[in-house]
Design an enzyme around this catalytic site. Structure first.
Site, PDB file in Angstrom:
ATOM      1  N   GLY A   1       1.105  -1.642   0.087  1.00 56.85           N
ATOM      2  CA  GLY A   1      -0.013  -0.302  -0.287  1.00 56.85           C
ATOM      3  C   GLY A   1       0.667   1.109  -0.297  1.00 56.85           C
ATOM      4  O   GLY A   1       2.126   1.664   0.603  1.00 56.85           O
TER       5      GLY A   1
ATOM      6  N   GLN B   1       2.899   9.928   1.311  1.00 53.88           N
ATOM      7  CA  GLN B   1       4.226   9.146   1.096  1.00 53.88           C
ATOM      8  C   GLN B   1       5.198   9.506   0.218  1.00 53.88           C
ATOM      9  O   GLN B   1       6.509   9.602   0.159  1.00 53.88           O
ATOM     10  CB  GLN B   1       4.263   7.559   1.655  1.00 53.88           C
ATOM     11  CG  GLN B   1       3.229   7.200   2.504  1.00 53.88           C
ATOM     12  CD  GLN B   1       3.709   5.938   2.751  1.00 53.88           C
ATOM     13  OE1 GLN B   1       2.669   5.161   2.253  1.00 53.88           O
ATOM     14  NE2 GLN B   1       4.675   4.845   3.211  1.00 53.88           N
TER      15      GLN B   1
ATOM     16  N   CYS C   1       5.571   0.115   7.493  1.00 52.09           N
ATOM     17  CA  CYS C   1       4.910   1.497   7.273  1.00 52.09           C
ATOM     18  C   CYS C   1       6.512   1.240   6.134  1.00 52.09           C
ATOM     19  O   CYS C   1       7.399   1.181   6.146  1.00 52.09           O
ATOM     20  CB  CYS C   1       5.053   2.384   7.588  1.00 52.09           C
ATOM     21  SG  CYS C   1       4.517   3.708   6.642  1.00 52.09           S
ATOM     22  N   LEU C   2       6.413   1.442   5.353  1.00 49.41           N
ATOM     23  CA  LEU C   2       7.334   2.284   3.861  1.00 49.41           C
ATOM     24  C   LEU C   2       7.860   3.295   4.501  1.00 49.41           C
ATOM     25  O   LEU C   2       9.063   3.634   4.073  1.00 49.41           O
ATOM     26  CB  LEU C   2       6.985   2.259   2.322  1.00 49.41           C
ATOM     27  CG  LEU C   2       6.607   0.690   1.908  1.00 49.41           C
ATOM     28  CD1 LEU C   2       6.100   1.211  -0.099  1.00 49.41           C
ATOM     29  CD2 LEU C   2       7.644  -0.330   1.593  1.00 49.41           C
TER      30      LEU C   2
ATOM     31  N   HIS D   1      -5.031   2.213   6.727  1.00 51.25           N
ATOM     32  CA  HIS D   1      -3.117   2.301   7.276  1.00 51.25           C
ATOM     33  C   HIS D   1      -3.460   3.399   6.211  1.00 51.25           C
ATOM     34  O   HIS D   1      -2.255   4.817   6.791  1.00 51.25           O
ATOM     35  CB  HIS D   1      -2.668   1.189   7.206  1.00 51.25           C
ATOM     36  CG  HIS D   1      -1.201   1.508   7.667  1.00 51.25           C
ATOM     37  ND1 HIS D   1      -0.008   0.915   8.152  1.00 51.25           N
ATOM     38  CD2 HIS D   1      -0.166   2.407   6.488  1.00 51.25           C
ATOM     39  CE1 HIS D   1       0.619   1.834   7.660  1.00 51.25           C
ATOM     40  NE2 HIS D   1       1.011   2.596   6.806  1.00 51.25           N
ATOM     41  N   GLU D   2      -3.498   3.166   5.389  1.00 52.91           N
ATOM     42  CA  GLU D   2      -3.239   4.672   3.671  1.00 52.91           C
ATOM     43  C   GLU D   2      -4.011   6.242   4.164  1.00 52.91           C
ATOM     44  O   GLU D   2      -3.355   6.875   3.928  1.00 52.91           O
ATOM     45  CB  GLU D   2      -3.497   3.844   2.700  1.00 52.91           C
ATOM     46  CG  GLU D   2      -2.484   2.613   1.740  1.00 52.91           C
ATOM     47  CD  GLU D   2      -0.988   2.305   2.222  1.00 52.91           C
ATOM     48  OE1 GLU D   2      -0.433   3.534   2.360  1.00 52.91           O
ATOM     49  OE2 GLU D   2      -1.064   1.675   2.810  1.00 52.91           O
TER      50      GLU D   2
ATOM     51  N   HIS E   1      -1.991   7.909   6.387  1.00 55.91           N
ATOM     52  CA  HIS E   1      -0.839   8.596   6.934  1.00 55.91           C
ATOM     53  C   HIS E   1      -2.439  10.051   5.465  1.00 55.91           C
ATOM     54  O   HIS E   1      -1.574  11.072   5.726  1.00 55.91           O
ATOM     55  CB  HIS E   1      -0.971   7.579   4.599  1.00 55.91           C
ATOM     56  CG  HIS E   1       0.092   7.255   5.253  1.00 55.91           C
ATOM     57  ND1 HIS E   1       1.466   7.442   6.365  1.00 55.91           N
ATOM     58  CD2 HIS E   1       0.459   5.623   5.068  1.00 55.91           C
ATOM     59  CE1 HIS E   1       2.559   6.415   6.239  1.00 55.91           C
ATOM     60  NE2 HIS E   1       1.479   5.668   5.703  1.00 55.91           N
TER      61      HIS E   1
HETATM   62 ZN    ZN Z   1       2.480   3.077   5.471  1.00 52.87          ZN
END
Ligand code: ZN
Length: 172
Positions: free
Chosen positions: A46, A51, A91-92, A133-134, A137
């Protein structure tokens, strides 16, 4: 296509609240393609526009094992939530850390697709977790916000230290 740079915690730009997408056009579709390239290369399941430092309400997900279920959600809105699921999230933007987070197990979400058409989708399990989660963000929220302050500080210090080492290696 181009791979984009992913912002990493505690970059303050990750705290920006994204604004709604006003037009689903070729420029947005190009961004979506670049986001998929970036997410698959990472690799991740995701990615939110926040991000990659684009503060528009757009996220992408693909929880399949073979990159066969790409979904782009523009202006996503959760209509219903139920159940509870606790899973290890990564998470990235917080590389190398996985912690348990509690989310709704099942959600119904409304969004615009890549053609600007309104869609509704039911999601459960990993896909539901990933979408929640996204969306966090897009609201400037990170999964580490669900952890204790002490744990979050520990992750922040370690990531900052690792990045100093990385940049030293590049200079040499
Ligand atoms: Zn994330």
């Amino acid at each position: 296509m181009a791979k984009l740079t992913i912002l990493e915690f505690p970059d303050p730009r990750l705290r920006t609240k994204a604004t709604p997408v006003s037009a689903v056009d070729d420029r947005l579709r190009a961004l979506i393609r670049d986001m998929f390239e970036t997410m698959y290369a990472a690799p991740g399941i995701g990615l939110a526009a926040t991000q990659v430092n684009v503060h528009k309400r757009l996220l992408i997900v693909d929880v399949s094992a073979d990159k066969s279920e790409p979904i782009a959600l523009i202006n996503p809105e959760i209509l219903e939530k139920d159940g509870v699921i606790v899973s290890d999230e990564g998470c990235l933007s917080v590389p190398g850390y996985y912690e348990e987070v509690e989310r709704a197990e099942h959600i119904r979400v409304r969004f615009l697709d890549r053609d600007g058409v309104a869609q509704e989708m039911e999601a459960e399990g990993l896909l539901a977790v990933c979408i929640q989660h996204e969306i966090d963000h897009l609201d400037g929220k990170l999964f580490v916000d669900y952890l204790s302050e002490a744990k979050r500080q520990r992750i922040r210090r370690k990531l900052q230290k690792e990045r100093r080492h990385q940049s030293a290696a590049v200079v040499m």
